[in-house]
Motif scaffolding. Structure first.
Motif, PDB file in Angstrom:
ATOM      1  N   ILE A  22       0.805  -1.476   0.023  1.00 15.38           N
ATOM      2  CA  ILE A  22      -0.003   0.184  -0.032  1.00 15.38           C
ATOM      3  C   ILE A  22       0.989   1.226   0.094  1.00 15.38           C
ATOM      4  O   ILE A  22       1.222   1.672   0.816  1.00 15.38           O
ATOM      5  CB  ILE A  22      -0.973   0.020   1.141  1.00 15.38           C
ATOM      6  CG1 ILE A  22      -1.897  -1.079   1.186  1.00 15.38           C
ATOM      7  CG2 ILE A  22      -1.710   1.268   1.257  1.00 15.38           C
ATOM      8  CD1 ILE A  22      -2.850  -1.300   2.223  1.00 15.38           C
ATOM      9  N   PRO A  23       0.985   1.896  -1.208  1.00 20.01           N
ATOM     10  CA  PRO A  23       1.864   3.283  -1.060  1.00 20.01           C
ATOM     11  C   PRO A  23       0.999   4.110  -0.363  1.00 20.01           C
ATOM     12  O   PRO A  23      -0.358   4.751  -0.935  1.00 20.01           O
ATOM     13  CB  PRO A  23       2.038   3.536  -2.672  1.00 20.01           C
ATOM     14  CG  PRO A  23       0.830   2.626  -3.349  1.00 20.01           C
ATOM     15  CD  PRO A  23       0.631   1.417  -2.642  1.00 20.01           C
ATOM     16  N   ALA A  24       1.572   4.737   0.578  1.00 16.62           N
ATOM     17  CA  ALA A  24       0.867   5.730   1.497  1.00 16.62           C
ATOM     18  C   ALA A  24       1.702   6.848   1.813  1.00 16.62           C
ATOM     19  O   ALA A  24       1.556   7.641   2.777  1.00 16.62           O
ATOM     20  CB  ALA A  24       0.313   5.206   2.786  1.00 16.62           C
ATOM     21  N   ALA A  25       2.763   7.045   0.771  1.00 21.06           N
ATOM     22  CA  ALA A  25       3.656   8.157   1.176  1.00 21.06           C
ATOM     23  C   ALA A  25       3.417   9.630   0.284  1.00 21.06           C
ATOM     24  O   ALA A  25       4.291  10.419   0.481  1.00 21.06           O
ATOM     25  CB  ALA A  25       5.034   7.836   0.591  1.00 21.06           C
ATOM     26  N   GLY A  26       2.318   9.927  -0.196  1.00 20.32           N
ATOM     27  CA  GLY A  26       2.103  11.118  -1.008  1.00 20.32           C
ATOM     28  C   GLY A  26       1.479  12.096   0.038  1.00 20.32           C
ATOM     29  O   GLY A  26       0.941  11.699   1.060  1.00 20.32           O
ATOM     30  N   ARG A  27       1.581  13.339  -0.247  1.00 20.36           N
ATOM     31  CA  ARG A  27       1.433  14.368   0.245  1.00 20.36           C
ATOM     32  C   ARG A  27      -0.502  14.817   0.217  1.00 20.36           C
ATOM     33  O   ARG A  27      -0.956  15.221   1.174  1.00 20.36           O
ATOM     34  CB  ARG A  27       2.154  15.810   0.189  1.00 20.36           C
ATOM     35  CG  ARG A  27       3.663  15.519   0.519  1.00 20.36           C
ATOM     36  CD  ARG A  27       3.914  16.416   1.922  1.00 20.36           C
ATOM     37  NE  ARG A  27       2.737  17.004   2.417  1.00 20.36           N
ATOM     38  CZ  ARG A  27       2.552  16.938   3.628  1.00 20.36           C
ATOM     39  NH1 ARG A  27       3.303  16.233   4.443  1.00 20.36           N
ATOM     40  NH2 ARG A  27       1.537  17.590   4.267  1.00 20.36           N
ATOM     41  N   GLY A  96       8.679   5.487   2.800  1.00 18.63           N
ATOM     42  CA  GLY A  96       8.650   5.448   0.990  1.00 18.63           C
ATOM     43  C   GLY A  96       9.613   6.539   0.330  1.00 18.63           C
ATOM     44  O   GLY A  96      10.548   6.911   0.921  1.00 18.63           O
ATOM     45  N   GLY A  97       9.353   6.884  -0.767  1.00 15.52           N
ATOM     46  CA  GLY A  97      10.393   7.643  -1.765  1.00 15.52           C
ATOM     47  C   GLY A  97       9.584   9.045  -2.132  1.00 15.52           C
ATOM     48  O   GLY A  97       8.530   9.216  -1.880  1.00 15.52           O
ATOM     49  N   GLN A  98      10.344   9.335  -3.105  1.00 12.14           N
ATOM     50  CA  GLN A  98       9.890  10.684  -3.659  1.00 12.14           C
ATOM     51  C   GLN A  98       8.653  10.496  -4.671  1.00 12.14           C
ATOM     52  O   GLN A  98       8.002  11.551  -4.799  1.00 12.14           O
ATOM     53  CB  GLN A  98      11.013  11.591  -4.399  1.00 12.14           C
ATOM     54  CG  GLN A  98      12.168  12.081  -3.371  1.00 12.14           C
ATOM     55  CD  GLN A  98      11.514  12.635  -2.266  1.00 12.14           C
ATOM     56  OE1 GLN A  98      10.577  13.641  -2.469  1.00 12.14           O
ATOM     57  NE2 GLN A  98      11.765  12.145  -1.010  1.00 12.14           N
ATOM     58  N   GLU A 102       8.961   4.867  -6.846  1.00 11.79           N
ATOM     59  CA  GLU A 102       9.741   4.628  -5.794  1.00 11.79           C
ATOM     60  C   GLU A 102       9.418   3.880  -4.598  1.00 11.79           C
ATOM     61  O   GLU A 102       9.793   3.166  -4.015  1.00 11.79           O
ATOM     62  CB  GLU A 102      10.261   5.812  -5.516  1.00 11.79           C
ATOM     63  CG  GLU A 102      11.919   5.939  -5.679  1.00 11.79           C
ATOM     64  CD  GLU A 102      12.256   7.340  -5.382  1.00 11.79           C
ATOM     65  OE1 GLU A 102      12.200   8.402  -6.135  1.00 11.79           O
ATOM     66  OE2 GLU A 102      12.927   7.438  -4.147  1.00 11.79           O
ATOM     67  N   SER A 103       8.154   4.452  -4.340  1.00 11.59           N
ATOM     68  CA  SER A 103       7.486   3.890  -2.852  1.00 11.59           C
ATOM     69  C   SER A 103       7.071   2.584  -3.198  1.00 11.59           C
ATOM     70  O   SER A 103       7.363   1.615  -2.355  1.00 11.59           O
ATOM     71  CB  SER A 103       6.262   4.828  -2.428  1.00 11.59           C
ATOM     72  OG  SER A 103       6.711   6.194  -2.279  1.00 11.59           O
ATOM     73  N   VAL A 104       6.641   2.161  -4.329  1.00 13.53           N
ATOM     74  CA  VAL A 104       6.011   0.861  -4.609  1.00 13.53           C
ATOM     75  C   VAL A 104       7.363  -0.201  -4.546  1.00 13.53           C
ATOM     76  O   VAL A 104       7.311  -1.259  -4.047  1.00 13.53           O
ATOM     77  CB  VAL A 104       5.225   0.813  -5.833  1.00 13.53           C
ATOM     78  CG1 VAL A 104       5.015  -0.710  -6.254  1.00 13.53           C
ATOM     79  CG2 VAL A 104       3.933   1.295  -5.889  1.00 13.53           C
TER      80      VAL A 104
HETATM   81  O1  C5P Z   1      -0.537  10.980  -6.351  1.00 14.37           O
HETATM   82  P1  C5P Z   1      -1.471  10.049  -6.356  1.00 14.37           P
HETATM   83  O2  C5P Z   1      -2.985  10.100  -6.033  1.00 14.37           O
HETATM   84  O3  C5P Z   1      -1.387   9.168  -7.649  1.00 14.37           O
HETATM   85  O4  C5P Z   1      -0.852   8.772  -5.302  1.00 14.37           O
HETATM   86  C1  C5P Z   1      -1.529   7.543  -5.345  1.00 14.37           C
HETATM   87  C2  C5P Z   1      -0.839   6.724  -4.107  1.00 14.37           C
HETATM   88  O5  C5P Z   1       0.593   6.689  -4.399  1.00 14.37           O
HETATM   89  C3  C5P Z   1      -1.401   7.555  -2.747  1.00 14.37           C
HETATM   90  O6  C5P Z   1      -1.753   6.540  -1.885  1.00 14.37           O
HETATM   91  C4  C5P Z   1      -0.258   8.051  -2.349  1.00 14.37           C
HETATM   92  O7  C5P Z   1       0.039   8.192  -0.926  1.00 14.37           O
HETATM   93  C5  C5P Z   1       1.207   7.288  -2.937  1.00 14.37           C
HETATM   94  N1  C5P Z   1       2.360   7.678  -3.025  1.00 14.37           N
HETATM   95  C6  C5P Z   1       3.572   7.483  -2.468  1.00 14.37           C
HETATM   96  N2  C5P Z   1       4.661   7.922  -2.748  1.00 14.37           N
HETATM   97  C7  C5P Z   1       4.810   9.057  -3.267  1.00 14.37           C
HETATM   98  C8  C5P Z   1       3.622   9.841  -4.060  1.00 14.37           C
HETATM   99  C9  C5P Z   1       2.454   9.012  -3.802  1.00 14.37           C
HETATM  100  O8  C5P Z   1       3.298   6.317  -1.810  1.00 14.37           O
HETATM  101  N3  C5P Z   1       5.986   9.673  -3.417  1.00 14.37           N
END
Ligand code: C5P
Length: 254
Positions: A22-27, A96-98, A102-104
């Motif tokens: 679960i990528p959850a690193a976005g702002r 996660g990453g930038q 990268e995060s996945v």
């Molecule tokens: O920005 P977007 O809506 O496409 O993001 C999809 C998912 O990717 C979100 O759950 C977000 O937390 C995650 N993400 C991440 N690392 C980042 C940017 C987004 O894990 N650097």
């Protein structure tokens, strides 16, 4: 129709072979100012916890890897510890990453051996029903290297020449046939080795993981998505998500 003719649920002896990243690193800047999007509350519970529960709700999912904001792994770990989660599932947290890609990749790197199917699920899609998760897993089990849940579009889509300045008129250059288009959701499901290879070899910006598998020349298949698997991106999506939760509470009687 006898019970035996129904498709069997994705559980059984291989039940622990599926993992979810679960990528959850976005702002979540489009949602407005405040905490990172995944940590915002929906119905009093952080969006990320909803997303984690949605993956763990599938009996096939044995491990969930949460990819936290780069400086937020400890906070996310405490959040998971503070909420009730199924005991049969293992939960890992990595920074996660930038970029989402990268995060996945960081989440995949942290995955213990012994899983042959990997789901990648956006924390920003907290309300995906378990039937959709199971349908994706089932299609990977049936032999597809990559599977996406997808819905037909309500809107007609135009290709434009993007204006340099936001708000400026943009020339339309094409109208793809709507019946051939699908809006793609998550969880996307993969044969693990295929996804690892895609992340190791494909460079360049993509907006989902299936696109990387397409670039390997492999066939990605779409299965029916669900309207409740929408991505919480803008403030209005929060209103819709609260309404879906309220309806579920009414239906579940609690
Ligand atoms: O920005 P977007 O809506 O496409 O993001 C999809 C998912 O990717 C979100 O759950 C977000 O937390 C995650 N993400 C991440 N690392 C980042 C940017 C987004 O894990 N650097």
């Amino acid at each position: 129709m006898s019970d035996d003719s129904r498709p069997s649920p994705p559980a059984g002896p291989s039940a622990t072979r599926t993992a979810a990243v679960i990528p959850a690193a976005g702002r979540g800047v489009r949602l407005g100012p405040g905490a990172p999007k995944a940590l915002r509350a929906l119905g009093g519970t952080p969006m990320l916890i909803h997303a984690v529960r949605a993956m763990a709700a599938s009996r096939a999912v044995g491990t969930v890897v949460v990819v936290a904001p780069p400086d937020g792994a400890a906070e996310v770990r405490s959040l998971l510890d503070a909420h009730a989660l199924p005991e049969r599932t293992d939960f890992l947290v990595v920074p996660g990453g930038q970029t989402r890609q990268e995060s996945v990749k960081l989440g995949l790197d942290a995955l213990p051996p012994g899983h042959d199917i990997v789901l990648v699920h956006d924390a920003a899609r907290p309300l995906v029903p378990v039937d959709t998760v199971d349908a994706v897993i089932e299609a990977v089990r049936d032999g597809a290297p990559a599977v996406v849940p997808a819905l037909p579009l309500a809107d007609t889509v135009k290709q434009v020449e993007p204006a340099g300045t936001p708000g400026e008129p943009e020339p339309v250059v094409a109208t793809p046939e709507r019946a051939l288009l699908r809006a793609v959701q998550t969880p996307q499901g993969f044969d693990r080795n295929t996804l690892v290879r895609a992340h190791e070899t494909v460079t360049g910006e993509v907006t989902d993981d299936a696109a990387m598998v397409e670039q390997l020349g492999l066939t990605v298949v779409a299965v029916p998505g669900h309207e409740e698997a929408f991505k919480v991106t803008r403030p209005l999506d929060l209103v819709l998500a609260e309404a879906v939760l309220a309806r579920r509470r009414l239906n579940d009687g609690f």
